[in-house]
Design a protein around this motif. Structure first.
Motif, PDB file in Angstrom:
ATOM      1  N   SER A 112      70.050   6.413 -64.954  1.00  0.00           N
ATOM      2  CA  SER A 112      69.178   6.118 -66.092  1.00  0.00           C
ATOM      3  C   SER A 112      69.590   4.774 -66.673  1.00  0.00           C
ATOM      4  O   SER A 112      70.776   4.488 -66.821  1.00  0.00           O
ATOM      5  CB  SER A 112      69.318   7.185 -67.171  1.00  0.00           C
ATOM      6  OG  SER A 112      68.874   8.421 -66.684  1.00  0.00           O
ATOM      7  N   PHE A 158      56.937   3.069 -62.980  1.00  0.00           N
ATOM      8  CA  PHE A 158      57.322   3.968 -61.896  1.00  0.00           C
ATOM      9  C   PHE A 158      56.311   3.966 -60.756  1.00  0.00           C
ATOM     10  O   PHE A 158      56.682   4.195 -59.603  1.00  0.00           O
ATOM     11  CB  PHE A 158      57.627   5.376 -62.416  1.00  0.00           C
ATOM     12  CG  PHE A 158      59.060   5.498 -62.872  1.00  0.00           C
ATOM     13  CD1 PHE A 158      60.090   5.655 -61.961  1.00  0.00           C
ATOM     14  CD2 PHE A 158      59.382   5.402 -64.214  1.00  0.00           C
ATOM     15  CE1 PHE A 158      61.411   5.731 -62.370  1.00  0.00           C
ATOM     16  CE2 PHE A 158      60.703   5.479 -64.649  1.00  0.00           C
ATOM     17  CZ  PHE A 158      61.721   5.643 -63.722  1.00  0.00           C
ATOM     18  N   HIS A 174      57.576   1.136 -58.933  1.00  0.00           N
ATOM     19  CA  HIS A 174      58.820   1.573 -58.284  1.00  0.00           C
ATOM     20  C   HIS A 174      58.496   2.262 -56.952  1.00  0.00           C
ATOM     21  O   HIS A 174      59.092   1.940 -55.914  1.00  0.00           O
ATOM     22  CB  HIS A 174      59.544   2.520 -59.252  1.00  0.00           C
ATOM     23  CG  HIS A 174      60.687   3.289 -58.700  1.00  0.00           C
ATOM     24  ND1 HIS A 174      61.921   2.733 -58.445  1.00  0.00           N
ATOM     25  CD2 HIS A 174      60.799   4.609 -58.390  1.00  0.00           C
ATOM     26  CE1 HIS A 174      62.743   3.668 -57.993  1.00  0.00           C
ATOM     27  NE2 HIS A 174      62.077   4.818 -57.951  1.00  0.00           N
ATOM     28  N   GLY A 226      65.348   8.658 -52.480  1.00  0.00           N
ATOM     29  CA  GLY A 226      64.949   9.951 -53.017  1.00  0.00           C
ATOM     30  C   GLY A 226      65.587  10.241 -54.351  1.00  0.00           C
ATOM     31  O   GLY A 226      66.648   9.705 -54.674  1.00  0.00           O
ATOM     32  N   PRO A 227      64.910  11.085 -55.122  1.00  0.00           N
ATOM     33  CA  PRO A 227      65.414  11.428 -56.451  1.00  0.00           C
ATOM     34  C   PRO A 227      66.450  12.547 -56.394  1.00  0.00           C
ATOM     35  O   PRO A 227      66.449  13.364 -55.475  1.00  0.00           O
ATOM     36  CB  PRO A 227      64.156  11.910 -57.173  1.00  0.00           C
ATOM     37  CG  PRO A 227      63.338  12.527 -56.082  1.00  0.00           C
ATOM     38  CD  PRO A 227      63.608  11.688 -54.860  1.00  0.00           C
ATOM     39  N   LYS A 246      67.481  17.494 -61.513  1.00  0.00           N
ATOM     40  CA  LYS A 246      67.998  17.376 -62.876  1.00  0.00           C
ATOM     41  C   LYS A 246      69.508  17.598 -62.874  1.00  0.00           C
ATOM     42  O   LYS A 246      70.005  18.519 -62.231  1.00  0.00           O
ATOM     43  CB  LYS A 246      67.307  18.413 -63.762  1.00  0.00           C
ATOM     44  CG  LYS A 246      67.405  18.116 -65.221  1.00  0.00           C
ATOM     45  CD  LYS A 246      66.438  18.999 -66.001  1.00  0.00           C
ATOM     46  CE  LYS A 246      66.243  18.403 -67.353  1.00  0.00           C
ATOM     47  NZ  LYS A 246      64.952  17.897 -67.625  1.00  0.00           N
ATOM     48  N   TYR A 254      72.236  10.665 -63.178  1.00  0.00           N
ATOM     49  CA  TYR A 254      71.910  10.202 -61.835  1.00  0.00           C
ATOM     50  C   TYR A 254      70.427  10.466 -61.601  1.00  0.00           C
ATOM     51  O   TYR A 254      69.935  11.565 -61.822  1.00  0.00           O
ATOM     52  CB  TYR A 254      72.725  10.936 -60.771  1.00  0.00           C
ATOM     53  CG  TYR A 254      74.203  10.643 -60.777  1.00  0.00           C
ATOM     54  CD1 TYR A 254      74.752   9.599 -61.502  1.00  0.00           C
ATOM     55  CD2 TYR A 254      75.061  11.422 -60.026  1.00  0.00           C
ATOM     56  CE1 TYR A 254      76.115   9.338 -61.483  1.00  0.00           C
ATOM     57  CE2 TYR A 254      76.429  11.168 -59.995  1.00  0.00           C
ATOM     58  CZ  TYR A 254      76.943  10.129 -60.731  1.00  0.00           C
ATOM     59  OH  TYR A 254      78.287   9.882 -60.707  1.00  0.00           O
ATOM     60  N   ARG A 255      69.725   9.435 -61.130  1.00  0.00           N
ATOM     61  CA  ARG A 255      68.285   9.559 -60.951  1.00  0.00           C
ATOM     62  C   ARG A 255      67.872   9.604 -59.483  1.00  0.00           C
ATOM     63  O   ARG A 255      66.902  10.254 -59.132  1.00  0.00           O
ATOM     64  CB  ARG A 255      67.589   8.391 -61.643  1.00  0.00           C
ATOM     65  CG  ARG A 255      67.848   8.309 -63.145  1.00  0.00           C
ATOM     66  CD  ARG A 255      67.206   9.430 -63.928  1.00  0.00           C
ATOM     67  NE  ARG A 255      65.761   9.438 -63.831  1.00  0.00           N
ATOM     68  CZ  ARG A 255      64.944   8.713 -64.569  1.00  0.00           C
ATOM     69  NH1 ARG A 255      65.415   7.919 -65.510  1.00  0.00           N
ATOM     70  NH2 ARG A 255      63.640   8.788 -64.391  1.00  0.00           N
ATOM     71  N   GLY A 256      68.583   8.865 -58.627  1.00  0.00           N
ATOM     72  CA  GLY A 256      68.197   8.851 -57.223  1.00  0.00           C
ATOM     73  C   GLY A 256      69.100   7.943 -56.413  1.00  0.00           C
ATOM     74  O   GLY A 256      70.076   7.398 -56.930  1.00  0.00           O
ATOM     75  N   TYR A 266      69.109   4.959 -52.994  1.00  0.00           N
ATOM     76  CA  TYR A 266      68.544   4.124 -51.942  1.00  0.00           C
ATOM     77  C   TYR A 266      69.667   3.929 -50.930  1.00  0.00           C
ATOM     78  O   TYR A 266      70.833   3.804 -51.316  1.00  0.00           O
ATOM     79  CB  TYR A 266      68.190   2.718 -52.442  1.00  0.00           C
ATOM     80  CG  TYR A 266      67.019   2.557 -53.362  1.00  0.00           C
ATOM     81  CD1 TYR A 266      65.931   3.412 -53.337  1.00  0.00           C
ATOM     82  CD2 TYR A 266      66.990   1.481 -54.241  1.00  0.00           C
ATOM     83  CE1 TYR A 266      64.856   3.204 -54.179  1.00  0.00           C
ATOM     84  CE2 TYR A 266      65.916   1.263 -55.082  1.00  0.00           C
ATOM     85  CZ  TYR A 266      64.849   2.136 -55.047  1.00  0.00           C
ATOM     86  OH  TYR A 266      63.792   1.923 -55.882  1.00  0.00           O
ATOM     87  N   LEU A 297      65.851   2.057 -64.955  1.00  0.00           N
ATOM     88  CA  LEU A 297      66.870   2.486 -64.001  1.00  0.00           C
ATOM     89  C   LEU A 297      67.931   1.401 -63.898  1.00  0.00           C
ATOM     90  O   LEU A 297      67.651   0.219 -64.103  1.00  0.00           O
ATOM     91  CB  LEU A 297      66.259   2.714 -62.611  1.00  0.00           C
ATOM     92  CG  LEU A 297      65.223   3.816 -62.474  1.00  0.00           C
ATOM     93  CD1 LEU A 297      64.600   3.780 -61.078  1.00  0.00           C
ATOM     94  CD2 LEU A 297      65.842   5.171 -62.745  1.00  0.00           C
TER      95      LEU A 297
END
Length: 152
Positions: free
Chosen positions: A51, A66, A69, A86-87, A90, A95-97, A99, A124
């Motif tokens: 985040s 997004f 994104h 990928g994401p 929760k 942490y959101r995802g 690469y 992000l």
């Protein structure tokens, strides 16, 4: 007794044959096309998306960023620069995802990160680190296209 010894000898010889390593199925042209080293591995850059500091963006602005994104993810994947994205589900760590960039240096990955509108708008934050993994990872998207009924 003679039959028992013959059976034992047969089993022993058979088990020795099965326990030896089998021939590898090394494909030199595939390894070269994926830029694999002698272990079938290569360098990537792993990106942990967290985040960001922007907590004041409106819902409309966030939605638009997004969308950009996601479009950027598709563009980088088509270019072969992004092999996994990928994401996270929760979690309590922000942490959101992730690469996984198909580049060898942090500098190359940083240049790709700057193409992401959600990162540029600080929704992000990207944390980059060198990563060493199977060169076959690059083939993931080709397989994914064959198993996904719907596109994201």
């Amino acid at each position: 007794m003679k039959n028992s010894l013959q059976i034992l000898a047969f089993l022993l010889i058979t088990s020795i044959g099965f326990s030896q390593e089998t021939d590898t199925k090394y494909d030199e042209s595939l390894a070269k096309s994926l830029k694999a080293d002698e272990y079938g591995m290569k360098k990537y850059v792993f990106c942990l998306l967290k985040s960001g500091t922007n907590t004041t963006a409106s819902k409309e602005e966030t939605k638009k960023l997004f969308e950009g994104h996601m479009a950027n993810i598709g563009k980088l994947a088509k270019e072969g620069k992004l092999v996994v994205a990928g994401p996270f589900m929760k979690n309590d760590r922000n942490y959101r995802g992730i690469y996984i960039f198909n580049v060898e240096t942090i500098e190359e990955a940083q240049a790709l990160v700057t193409t992401d509108p959600a990162i540029n708008a600080k929704l992000l934050e990207a944390e980059l680190t060198p990563w060493y993994a199977t060169a076959a990872l690059q083939e993931t998207l080709k397989i994914h296209e064959k198993i996904a009924k719907k596109k994201i």
